[in-house]
Design an enzyme around this catalytic site. Structure first.
Site, PDB file in Angstrom:
ATOM      1  N   ARG A  27      18.330  29.625 -22.462  1.00  0.00           N
ATOM      2  CA  ARG A  27      18.536  28.530 -23.408  1.00  0.00           C
ATOM      3  C   ARG A  27      18.931  27.277 -22.647  1.00  0.00           C
ATOM      4  NH1 ARG A  27      21.804  31.461 -28.440  1.00  0.00           N
ATOM      5  NH2 ARG A  27      20.170  33.002 -28.887  1.00  0.00           N
ATOM      6  N   SER A 120      17.842  30.547 -31.381  1.00  0.00           N
ATOM      7  CA  SER A 120      18.571  31.179 -32.486  1.00  0.00           C
ATOM      8  C   SER A 120      19.262  30.152 -33.373  1.00  0.00           C
ATOM      9  CB  SER A 120      19.566  32.199 -31.926  1.00  0.00           C
ATOM     10  OG  SER A 120      20.143  32.961 -32.960  1.00  0.00           O
ATOM     11  N   ASP A 292      17.413  36.235 -37.441  1.00  0.00           N
ATOM     12  CA  ASP A 292      18.056  37.516 -37.132  1.00  0.00           C
ATOM     13  C   ASP A 292      19.494  37.601 -37.635  1.00  0.00           C
ATOM     14  OD1 ASP A 292      19.192  35.818 -35.260  1.00  0.00           O
ATOM     15  OD2 ASP A 292      18.807  37.102 -33.528  1.00  0.00           O
ATOM     16  N   ARG A 293      20.083  36.483 -38.035  1.00  0.00           N
ATOM     17  CA  ARG A 293      21.456  36.503 -38.549  1.00  0.00           C
ATOM     18  C   ARG A 293      21.461  36.284 -40.055  1.00  0.00           C
ATOM     19  NH1 ARG A 293      25.607  33.922 -34.138  1.00  0.00           N
ATOM     20  NH2 ARG A 293      24.535  34.650 -32.265  1.00  0.00           N
ATOM     21  N   THR A 356      28.953  43.102 -26.846  1.00  0.00           N
ATOM     22  CA  THR A 356      28.123  42.178 -27.608  1.00  0.00           C
ATOM     23  C   THR A 356      26.737  42.081 -26.966  1.00  0.00           C
ATOM     24  OG1 THR A 356      30.035  40.895 -28.340  1.00  0.00           O
ATOM     25  CG2 THR A 356      27.900  39.786 -28.373  1.00  0.00           C
ATOM     26  N   SER A 377      29.250  38.486 -35.544  1.00  0.00           N
ATOM     27  CA  SER A 377      28.603  37.176 -35.478  1.00  0.00           C
ATOM     28  C   SER A 377      27.406  37.101 -36.426  1.00  0.00           C
ATOM     29  CB  SER A 377      28.180  36.874 -34.038  1.00  0.00           C
ATOM     30  OG  SER A 377      27.404  37.928 -33.507  1.00  0.00           O
ATOM     31  N   ARG A 524      36.076  32.277 -27.714  1.00  0.00           N
ATOM     32  CA  ARG A 524      36.165  32.938 -29.009  1.00  0.00           C
ATOM     33  C   ARG A 524      37.387  33.849 -29.016  1.00  0.00           C
ATOM     34  NH1 ARG A 524      30.235  32.971 -28.580  1.00  0.00           N
ATOM     35  NH2 ARG A 524      29.465  31.568 -30.194  1.00  0.00           N
TER      36      ARG A 524
END
Length: 572
Positions: A27, A120, A292-293, A356, A377, A524
């Protein structure tokens, strides 16, 4: 069939620094990706990392979330793929394919893999982010052995194999194009067909349609956030399930997501959240840029992703796919609340806690030991594909609502909130929240993490007691570590996956440093507190967690001291 010819050209090039793909691929800012040969280097490195005998004549799926530069990148991939011996490209209409749909297509059509163009939930547009990742023949993300090989090739690449004679001018036409007497083929496919066919084998579409028809006052709102699932919304929710098209918003895919941040959470989906808080709909849902989320809301009720996957698992018999095949196992990412673990114990099925990254679930699925899994998430999924799947999660909840309302009418309708509260009454509630501190300079973020890590390594935290500032309860630390995972399937070890502090009552604090953004770092911090007292199951989340949050941010990490941040950018 359009028949043409092409010749291979060799373009000299030099490596670019920093082309190391992470969990979600590479990314970068669009401005960087558009540099001469930047994307070409990475695509060529993907092909260089694949076995030549498997690559020759293979089928590769290509598509993306529609963000800026998506279709230019697709044309580049066509040319490099042709020159490297790929036999066939399956590309989504208009260049659009959701990540879950790509996983389904790879599996259904026995493709060698897929090149997915997505960043994403990151913003798009000329000044936004761009992403590219490679998925394997199982439909799942490439393992580290492949991503490391890709990266190694990016550091030593000297040439790109390409051709000037391969392109498709109109990706909106469902047509097949052929070069060199069938040596290379591009087929433009419907973005939804394979995916919808798969969903119909999982859910009772007729039953859901009947539920919608028999409950005329049931209100539903789907926000595609101007991402790729806009291309799927009408086909699935309206054409297949009978939900009015007026219930679908932001369903026109946009190169910059209509100026928004396509991340389905309480911060970045304000219009949907406002409508749900006003009680305008019984069910509200949103998906992210590549589909996807998911975020799911009930009327004036936020469904935490950790609770969502737990309730889906506990209601598995409502979903035909699982009712017929049974549950092989359940799994969650380490930072996700422990709610799913309690369901696994009750159902007496194997449970796994993984780092994750969806690839860890994929290994378990391929071994036949996992059915349903989730991440805090906003990622939920199952073994029907090898990616998390936002639309799948939404239909799961429509199926669960259908199951709980088989004999109800609008007066005694069983809502999402009631279903979740029934779950809490049986299993207890994990009060859970995540604080995101975004785009922090890397040095202070790493200094804070080192401060916490040193306390963990020295064991000085074990046995330490804190008095809650809001509840006067005693919080005693039972254990702490830097999470390490040994994969039970391939015995690979993943270290440094997050700093964990676990209290004697089962409460947890977790710190993670993430690099999925294209600039800066994201810290986080996760808070998880288990509650079983019936009178304490319906409290405000932030109020109930206030003491634990204070311990995490002030007592242990001194986050403000290191980062200068007083408030998180996002609270989930």
């Amino acid at each position: 069939m359009f028949k043409q010819t092409f010749k291979v050209n060799i373009i000299p090039t030099q490596p670019f620094e920093g082309q190391k793909p992470g969990t979600s691929g590479l990314r970068k800012k669009v401005t960087e990706v558009m540099k001469t040969n930047y994307l070409g280097n990475f695509v060529q490195s993907i092909f260089n990392a694949l076995p030549e005998d498997k690559l020759k004549g293979s089928t590769i799926v290509v598509g993306g979330d529609g963000r800026y530069y998506n279709n230019d990148a697709i044309q580049l991939i066509f040319q490099i793929a042709a020159a490297n011996g790929v036999g066939k490209i399956l590309v989504g209409r208009y260049g659009l394919l959701s990540t879950p749909a790509i996983s389904a297509i790879v599996r259904a059509r026995s493709a060698l893999g897929a090149i997915i163009l997505t960043a994403s939930h990151n913003p798009g547009g000329p000044n936004g982010d761009f992403g590219i990742k490679y998925n394997m023949s199982n439909g799942g993300p490439a393992p580290e052995s492949i991503t490391n090989a890709i990266y190694k090739h990016t550091t030593s690449i000297t040439q790109i194999k390409t051709t000037r004679n391969v392109s498709v001018d109109n990706l909106g036409l469902l047509k097949t194009y052929e070069w060199n007497d069938g040596e290379f083929v591009i087929e433009v496919i419907d973005s939804a067909d394979d995916y919808v066919s798969l969903l119909k084998t999982i859910f009772d579409f007729d039953g859901i349609r009947k539920f919608v028809k028999n409950h005329p006052n049931f209100t539903f709102n789907f926000d595609a956030m101007s991402g790729v699932t806009g291309a799927y919304g009408k086909r699935i929710f309206t054409d297949e399930l009978g939900i009015p098209e007026s219930c679908l918003i932001n369903c026109n895919p946009s190169q910059d997501f209509n100026g928004g941040h396509p991340d389905p959470n309480l911060t970045y989906a304000p219009l949907l959240v406002k409508k749900m808080n006003n009680g305008e709909f019984d069910m509200g849902c949103a998906s992210d840029g590549d589909g996807d989320r998911n975020m799911i809301l009930g009327k004036r009720f936020f469904l935490n992703p950790s609770d969502s996957v737990a309730v889906i698992a506990s209601n598995y018999k409502a979903i035909p796919y699982f009712n017929k095949g049974g549950l092989k196992g359940l799994a969650r990412s380490m930072p996700t609340s422990a709610a799913l673990e309690r369901v696994a114990t009750d159902l007496k099925v194997p449970f796994f806690e993984v780092p994750t990254g969806w690839k860890f679930f994929g290994n378990l699925m391929d071994a036949g030991t996992l059915s349903i899994c989730g991440e805090e998430s906003f990622g939920t999924g199952s073994d029907h594909i090898r990616e998390k799947d936002g639309i799948w999660a939404i239909i799961c909840w429509l199926q669960i609502l259908t199951h709980h309302n088989q004999s109800t009418n609008d007066k005694n309708f069983v809502s999402i909130e009631e279903i979740v509260k029934q779950h809490w009454a049986k299993y207890g509630r994990n009060y859970y929240s995540r604080y995101d501190y975004e785009e922090i300079d890397t040095a202070p973020a790493e200094a804070m993490m080192k401060h916490v890590s040193q306390q963990i390594e020295s064991k000085q935290l074990i046995g330490k007691k804190f008095t809650g500032i809001s509840d006067s309860l005693e919080y005693e630390i039972a254990s702490c570590d830097d999470f390490e995972y040994k994969d039970p399937i391939d015995s690979s070890v993943s270290s440094h996956q997050g700093l964990r502090i676990i209290f004697t009552d089962g409460s947890r604090i977790i710190y993670r440093l993430s690099g999925t953004g294209s600039t800066g770092a994201t810290v986080r911090v996760y808070f998880d507190k288990y509650e079983t007292q019936p009178t304490q199951l319906n409290n405000d989340v932030q109020t109930h967690l206030k003491s634990l949050i204070h311990i995490a941010l002030v007592e242990i990490s001194k986050l403000n001291h290191y980062t200068g941040r007083n408030e998180p950018n996002v609270i989930t």
